[in-house]
Design a protein around this motif. Structure first.
Motif, PDB file in Angstrom:
ATOM      1  N   PHE A  36      14.713  -9.812  -6.905  1.00 12.04           N
ATOM      2  CA  PHE A  36      16.152 -10.005  -6.756  1.00 12.04           C
ATOM      3  C   PHE A  36      16.483 -11.417  -6.282  1.00 12.04           C
ATOM      4  O   PHE A  36      17.505 -11.976  -6.676  1.00 12.04           O
ATOM      5  CB  PHE A  36      16.733  -8.963  -5.808  1.00 12.04           C
ATOM      6  CG  PHE A  36      18.228  -9.017  -5.703  1.00 12.04           C
ATOM      7  CD1 PHE A  36      19.021  -8.613  -6.765  1.00 12.04           C
ATOM      8  CD2 PHE A  36      18.847  -9.464  -4.548  1.00 12.04           C
ATOM      9  CE1 PHE A  36      20.404  -8.666  -6.680  1.00 12.04           C
ATOM     10  CE2 PHE A  36      20.222  -9.507  -4.447  1.00 12.04           C
ATOM     11  CZ  PHE A  36      21.000  -9.115  -5.520  1.00 12.04           C
ATOM     12  N   MET A  88      16.903 -13.717  -9.175  1.00 16.21           N
ATOM     13  CA  MET A  88      17.988 -13.428 -10.115  1.00 16.21           C
ATOM     14  C   MET A  88      19.204 -14.284  -9.761  1.00 16.21           C
ATOM     15  O   MET A  88      19.409 -14.623  -8.598  1.00 16.21           O
ATOM     16  CB  MET A  88      18.370 -11.948 -10.052  1.00 16.21           C
ATOM     17  CG  MET A  88      17.276 -11.012 -10.484  1.00 16.21           C
ATOM     18  SD  MET A  88      17.800  -9.290 -10.454  1.00 16.21           S
ATOM     19  CE  MET A  88      18.608  -9.225 -12.039  1.00 16.21           C
ATOM     20  N   GLN A 109      23.076 -15.043  -8.914  1.00 12.39           N
ATOM     21  CA  GLN A 109      24.170 -14.308  -8.300  1.00 12.39           C
ATOM     22  C   GLN A 109      25.188 -14.006  -9.388  1.00 12.39           C
ATOM     23  O   GLN A 109      25.351 -14.789 -10.334  1.00 12.39           O
ATOM     24  CB  GLN A 109      24.819 -15.136  -7.191  1.00 12.39           C
ATOM     25  CG  GLN A 109      23.892 -15.446  -6.038  1.00 12.39           C
ATOM     26  CD  GLN A 109      23.535 -14.196  -5.268  1.00 12.39           C
ATOM     27  OE1 GLN A 109      24.397 -13.394  -4.950  1.00 12.39           O
ATOM     28  NE2 GLN A 109      22.268 -14.029  -4.961  1.00 12.39           N
ATOM     29  N   ALA A 110      25.889 -12.900  -9.262  1.00 17.32           N
ATOM     30  CA  ALA A 110      26.845 -12.500 -10.296  1.00 17.32           C
ATOM     31  C   ALA A 110      27.879 -13.599 -10.569  1.00 17.32           C
ATOM     32  O   ALA A 110      28.258 -13.821 -11.719  1.00 17.32           O
ATOM     33  CB  ALA A 110      27.538 -11.207  -9.892  1.00 17.32           C
ATOM     34  N   VAL A 115      26.831 -16.137 -13.213  1.00 17.10           N
ATOM     35  CA  VAL A 115      26.607 -15.679 -14.583  1.00 17.10           C
ATOM     36  C   VAL A 115      27.902 -15.856 -15.376  1.00 17.10           C
ATOM     37  O   VAL A 115      28.854 -15.100 -15.211  1.00 17.10           O
ATOM     38  CB  VAL A 115      26.136 -14.211 -14.629  1.00 17.10           C
ATOM     39  CG1 VAL A 115      25.909 -13.771 -16.055  1.00 17.10           C
ATOM     40  CG2 VAL A 115      24.862 -14.047 -13.804  1.00 17.10           C
ATOM     41  N   GLN A 157      22.263  -6.339 -15.658  1.00 20.34           N
ATOM     42  CA  GLN A 157      20.937  -6.295 -15.043  1.00 20.34           C
ATOM     43  C   GLN A 157      21.012  -6.629 -13.559  1.00 20.34           C
ATOM     44  O   GLN A 157      20.360  -5.973 -12.731  1.00 20.34           O
ATOM     45  CB  GLN A 157      19.990  -7.247 -15.772  1.00 20.34           C
ATOM     46  CG  GLN A 157      19.687  -6.795 -17.177  1.00 20.34           C
ATOM     47  CD  GLN A 157      19.003  -7.855 -18.020  1.00 20.34           C
ATOM     48  OE1 GLN A 157      19.026  -9.043 -17.705  1.00 20.34           O
ATOM     49  NE2 GLN A 157      18.385  -7.419 -19.114  1.00 20.34           N
ATOM     50  N   VAL A 158      21.807  -7.618 -13.200  1.00 26.71           N
ATOM     51  CA  VAL A 158      21.976  -7.967 -11.789  1.00 26.71           C
ATOM     52  C   VAL A 158      22.569  -6.784 -11.036  1.00 26.71           C
ATOM     53  O   VAL A 158      22.101  -6.417  -9.951  1.00 26.71           O
ATOM     54  CB  VAL A 158      22.864  -9.229 -11.637  1.00 26.71           C
ATOM     55  CG1 VAL A 158      23.252  -9.453 -10.180  1.00 26.71           C
ATOM     56  CG2 VAL A 158      22.159 -10.451 -12.202  1.00 26.71           C
ATOM     57  N   GLU A 159      23.578  -6.147 -11.610  1.00 28.04           N
ATOM     58  CA  GLU A 159      24.213  -5.006 -10.958  1.00 28.04           C
ATOM     59  C   GLU A 159      23.273  -3.809 -10.857  1.00 28.04           C
ATOM     60  O   GLU A 159      23.316  -3.062  -9.876  1.00 28.04           O
ATOM     61  CB  GLU A 159      25.504  -4.627 -11.669  1.00 28.04           C
ATOM     62  CG  GLU A 159      26.613  -5.643 -11.461  1.00 28.04           C
ATOM     63  CD  GLU A 159      26.883  -5.945  -9.997  1.00 28.04           C
ATOM     64  OE1 GLU A 159      27.003  -4.993  -9.188  1.00 28.04           O
ATOM     65  OE2 GLU A 159      26.965  -7.135  -9.649  1.00 28.04           O
ATOM     66  N   ARG A 174      21.026  -4.555  -7.906  1.00 34.26           N
ATOM     67  CA  ARG A 174      21.821  -4.386  -6.673  1.00 34.26           C
ATOM     68  C   ARG A 174      21.989  -2.906  -6.340  1.00 34.26           C
ATOM     69  O   ARG A 174      21.838  -2.503  -5.190  1.00 34.26           O
ATOM     70  CB  ARG A 174      23.196  -5.036  -6.811  1.00 34.26           C
ATOM     71  CG  ARG A 174      23.194  -6.544  -6.747  1.00 34.26           C
ATOM     72  CD  ARG A 174      24.604  -7.109  -6.843  1.00 34.26           C
ATOM     73  NE  ARG A 174      25.430  -6.721  -5.724  1.00 34.26           N
ATOM     74  CZ  ARG A 174      25.469  -7.338  -4.537  1.00 34.26           C
ATOM     75  NH1 ARG A 174      24.698  -8.402  -4.348  1.00 34.26           N
ATOM     76  NH2 ARG A 174      26.251  -6.923  -3.581  1.00 34.26           N
TER      77      ARG A 174
END
Length: 69
Positions: free
Chosen positions: A13, A16, A18-19, A22, A37-39, A42
């Motif tokens: 994580f 990755m 941060q939202a 993106v 994918q990030v969510e 999380r």
């Protein structure tokens, strides 16, 4: 999840984006997939009782700003 699996998830994580980082400009047509994918990661952390916003400080305390809590 085992402790080693949780640590692996936390470590991944931290690499990755941060939202907020993106964007369609940065990721092109796949930006929505990257956000999903990030969510997903999380959500997995939250299911384990882990605050995703605190993970970076735990994994890399020497490079993370001090918390204001």
């Amino acid at each position: 999840m085992t402790d080693s699996e949780i640590m692996a998830l936390k470590t991944a994580f931290t690499f990755m984006p941060q939202a907020i980082e993106v964007t369609k400009y940065e990721y092109g047509d796949r930006y929505e997939r990257v956000l999903e994918q990030v969510e997903l990661v999380r959500a997995c952390l939250l299911e384990q009782g882990i605050d995703p916003d605190e993970v970076a400080g735990e994994i890399n305390p020497d490079t993370s700003p001090n918390s204001y809590y």
